[in-house]
Design an enzyme around this catalytic site. Structure first.
Site, PDB file in Angstrom:
ATOM      1  CD  GLN A 123      34.942  74.517  64.948  1.00  0.00           C
ATOM      2  OE1 GLN A 123      35.054  73.258  65.102  1.00  0.00           O
ATOM      3  NE2 GLN A 123      35.631  75.437  64.565  1.00  0.00           N
ATOM      4  CD  GLU A 187      40.971  74.568  59.017  1.00  0.00           C
ATOM      5  OE1 GLU A 187      41.968  75.244  59.548  1.00  0.00           O
ATOM      6  OE2 GLU A 187      39.866  75.159  58.846  1.00  0.00           O
ATOM      7  CE1 TYR A 189      37.294  67.778  59.889  1.00  0.00           C
ATOM      8  CE2 TYR A 189      37.805  70.204  60.283  1.00  0.00           C
ATOM      9  CZ  TYR A 189      38.002  68.765  60.532  1.00  0.00           C
ATOM     10  OH  TYR A 189      38.762  68.472  61.457  1.00  0.00           O
ATOM     11  NE  ARG A 237      39.056  77.524  61.198  1.00  0.00           N
ATOM     12  CZ  ARG A 237      39.848  77.344  62.039  1.00  0.00           C
ATOM     13  NH1 ARG A 237      39.356  77.081  63.436  1.00  0.00           N
ATOM     14  NH2 ARG A 237      41.053  77.160  61.904  1.00  0.00           N
ATOM     15  CG  HIS A 275      42.760  68.443  58.689  1.00  0.00           C
ATOM     16  ND1 HIS A 275      43.337  69.225  59.542  1.00  0.00           N
ATOM     17  CD2 HIS A 275      41.342  68.357  59.109  1.00  0.00           C
ATOM     18  CE1 HIS A 275      42.533  69.879  60.579  1.00  0.00           C
ATOM     19  NE2 HIS A 275      41.273  69.440  60.312  1.00  0.00           N
ATOM     20  CD  GLU A 276      42.383  66.146  51.279  1.00  0.00           C
ATOM     21  OE1 GLU A 276      42.197  65.758  50.136  1.00  0.00           O
ATOM     22  OE2 GLU A 276      41.369  66.006  51.875  1.00  0.00           O
ATOM     23  CD  GLN A 362      57.531  67.552  71.227  1.00  0.00           C
ATOM     24  OE1 GLN A 362      57.541  67.002  72.247  1.00  0.00           O
ATOM     25  NE2 GLN A 362      58.199  68.326  70.574  1.00  0.00           N
TER      26      GLN A 362
END
Length: 679
Positions: A123, A187, A189, A237, A275-276, A362
């Protein structure tokens, strides 16, 4: 003592999910023919950062990690993200892929996967404004809300150089033995930032119109295709749902996909959410297969294969998506942390032996965002294959495990794998411990999978399970080793009560043993307190449509109206849920907000009667009009079971019995592995 019928245990205590498709299609194991190469099946290990990508010293560990997943039957592995240049690095110490040094280093990974018959793609990820360093770049100088560093707007020269860097990295990747690259265009980026009006305010040829905004992505794909061979796979992607204001519209995504396919993309991977974005996309409360419509939308647009992603964790879900024509490939990242043998177990009709990912985050994402090595709550050997190997014991020992919660179940299985003769006793008539409570919380239903897995493993490994059996001191002399995994119980609230009132413990509430009122005070603002909010407010087994409506996914958010009034109280100051998971805490806090939970900090609990709950807040006395009080104020160890045996050399204590500071299944299962390695 009760000798256990394992089939009866499964039927009574657990929901059995048939993981083989009933119509016999079995698409997951079918090969996928590409123009110049072939994938051996439809299972893709999605990209995930493990923390092993940095430095030469982790080379053998990362090789073992990839090798285990390829040996487990995975068709295509996609590595964690590597930047094509220094400015695109996620952190100052993150790895790039831009030199012959990288070629030499990565040959170990590609050879390990090819030896097992799999394929592997690198990637390529330019972090853009998410880069956690002061040299980050973006289409426009707009700071991300999750990053303290404001990016510099890229010049035209910098854009052209970045395109060349992507192409150069792809060429080097082929020299390193990679079968292809995945270009990260989702995502939030860099490439995704250029695509969306939200972050692209440019007025030159890379901003404004959709054609201009997607120019960077198209030119990168064309440049990569020009530098590599025909058989080299280009995966893109693509962000199908940005889930942010002023992101790409569905129609724009279609136009992006068409242009990128024409530029040379062989496979599209589906990206969901920046992500935000304040929408859960992979956490446990997301219904299984929640975003399959996104891959279907993409599949209906392009003629090349499409990958479905996010919260697909069983063969049944994977096959249902493939058979419905909603994708051509299935991406599983965390499920292959949980069980590297996922595909082999499925193909050999041993799906009941798959250690299924429960979506907790987790051990994986929470670790990565703390700059720790990723692993897995249900499989602490993940990414630690060389560190925590479990070798056969030189001689078999008789081992008694006391307590059939997560720690005891895991210890019994690990010990039996080593060849020891294991007896597991549990004083209750049901195994599972705290997992029996967790799986009743809306959004944590998948904990059921772990109990199902352990039940089948105990049977397969011939562990002697005895329910309804108390530990007696004379048992100590009957075994070579005794492992105490007796767990915890709720801490009792010391509040003066009157008028027949009492404070309920969280476990009796979850088990439905008490009658609740309409005005409820929850004492405690840790994980259990927020679980109680979900238990009292959310839908168990939430449908995809209910989930989308709640979080406003391509529709207006319409949270259910609650009839109950909920309060959360805590003694300390500061933010509620400050100790929750790094990547899921915000979700729990948002759920409490959605349901109008009133939160009161810095308070002391005085008394509870028919008038309500009397408290002091910063020294000021108040009366809360509530008819129910639930204590979620921690737990204490059930250590009295072995109080007289602590100093005995053959005694080992793990899990909540060892430390009751928090209900921590990750630590419990990790300690189970370590005690098994020791014995």
């Amino acid at each position: 003592m009760l000798k256990v019928d394992y089939l009866q245990l499964l039927q009574q205590n657990l929901t059995i999910t048939e993981v083989r498709p009933v119509n016999g299609a079995h698409m997951l194991e079918q090969k996928l023919q590409l123009p110049h190469t072939e994938l051996r099946n439809r299972l893709v290990m999605g990209s995930m950062h493990t923390g092993l990508e940095e430095g030469w010293h982790n080379r053998k560990r990362l090789r073992a990690f990839y090798q285990a997943r390829a040996k487990g039957g995975t068709g295509l592995i996609i590595t964690g993200g590597y930047s094509p240049n220094i400015r695109g690095k996620l952190t100052p110490f993150a790895s790039t892929f831009s030199s012959y040094y990288d070629v030499i280093k990565h040959r170990a990974y590609t050879e390990a996967v090819h030896e097992q018959g799999g394929k592997i793609c690198l990637q390529l990820l330019h972090a853009g404004r998410y880069a956690y360093h002061p040299f980050n770049q973006a289409p426009s100088a707009i700071k991300a809300p999750i990053n303290p560093y404001k990016p510099k707007a890229m010049s035209l020269g910098s854009i052209k150089k970045t395109i060349k860097d992507f192409a150069n990295s792809a060429k080097l990747a082929e020299k390193a033995g990679y079968d292809g690259v995945e270009i990260m265009g989702s995502e939030g980026y860099l490439i995704n930032e250029f695509m969306a009006n939200h972050t692209n305010k440019r007025t030159d040829s890379y901003g404004g119109s959709l054609e201009n905004r997607m120019r960077l992505a198209v030119e990168i794909v064309k440049a990569v295709r020009a530098k590599v061979s025909k058989k080299f796979i280009i995966i893109f992607r693509l962000s199908v749902m940005d889930l942010i204001p002023d992101g790409s519209t569905p129609d724009e995504v279609k136009q992006q996909a068409i242009a990128l396919e024409e530029a040379g993309v062989d496979i599209f991977n589906t990206g969901i959410g920046w992500h935000e974005a304040r929408v859960p996309t992979i956490a446990s409360m997301v219904p299984p297969g929640a975003f399959k419509e996104a891959s279907k939308r993409l599949k209906d647009t392009v003629s090349v294969p499409v990958v479905a992603v996010n919260r697909i964790n069983t063969p049944e879900i994977a096959n249902s998506i493939l058979e419905a024509g909603e994708s051509d490939l299935i991406s599983m990242a965390r499920p292959l942390l949980a069980d590297p043998e996922f595909f082999n177990k499925y193909i050999n009709k041993q799906s009941e032996q798959i250690n299924i990912c429960i979506g907790c985050n987790q051990g994986c994402l929470d670790h990565v965002f703390k700059n720790k090595r990723a692993t897995c709550l249900v499989n602490p050997q993940a990414a630690f294959e060389l560190d925590y190997s479990l070798e056969k014991a030189s001689s078999s020992r008789l081992v008694l495990v006391v307590g059939a919660g997560p720690a005891g179940l895991a210890a019994s299985c690990y010990l039996a794998q080593k060849g020891h003769k294991v007896t597991l006793i549990e004083r209750k008539e049901k195994m599972g411990g705290q997992f029996n409570l967790a799986m009743q919380i809306p959004g944590k239903e998948d904990f059921n999978h772990t109990l199902n897995y352990f039940t089948n493993e105990l049977k397969r490994l011939d562990v002697d399970l005895k329910l309804g059996t108390e530990f007696k001191d004379d048992m100590l002399n009957q075994y070579d080793d005794v492992v105490f995994a007796t767990g915890v119980r709720p801490r009792e609230a010391k509040i003066e009560c009157g008028d027949g009132k009492r404070v309920f413990a969280y476990d009796e509430v979850i088990r439905g043993e008490v009658e609740l009122g309409e005005k409820i005070a929850i004492l405690g603002a840790g994980g259990i307190g927020f679980d109680m909010v979900a238990f009292l407010s959310e839908h168990k087994g939430q449908t995809i449509e209910q989930f989308k409506t709640q979080w406003g996914i391509e529709c207006e958010a319409k949270p259910d109206k609650d009839t109950r009034k909920l309060y959360m109280l805590k003694r300390s100051e500061g933010r509620f849920g400050s100790d929750l998971g790094k990547t899921t805490g915000w979700i729990h806090r948002q759920v409490a907000k959605q349901h109008g939970v009133t939160q009161i900090a810095e308070c002391q609990y005085l008394s509870f009667d028919k008038q309500g709950l009397k408290i002091t807040v910063k020294g000021e006395e108040k009366l809360l009009d509530v008819d129910t009080v639930i204590a979620c104020i921690g737990q204490v160890s059930n250590s009295e079971t072995f109080a007289n045996e602590k100093e005995n050399a053959k005694v080992h204590v793990i899990g909540g019995a060892k430390l009751a500071a928090a209900i921590d299944a990750k630590r419990a299962i990790f300690e189970a592995l370590q005690v098994a390695r020791k014995i």
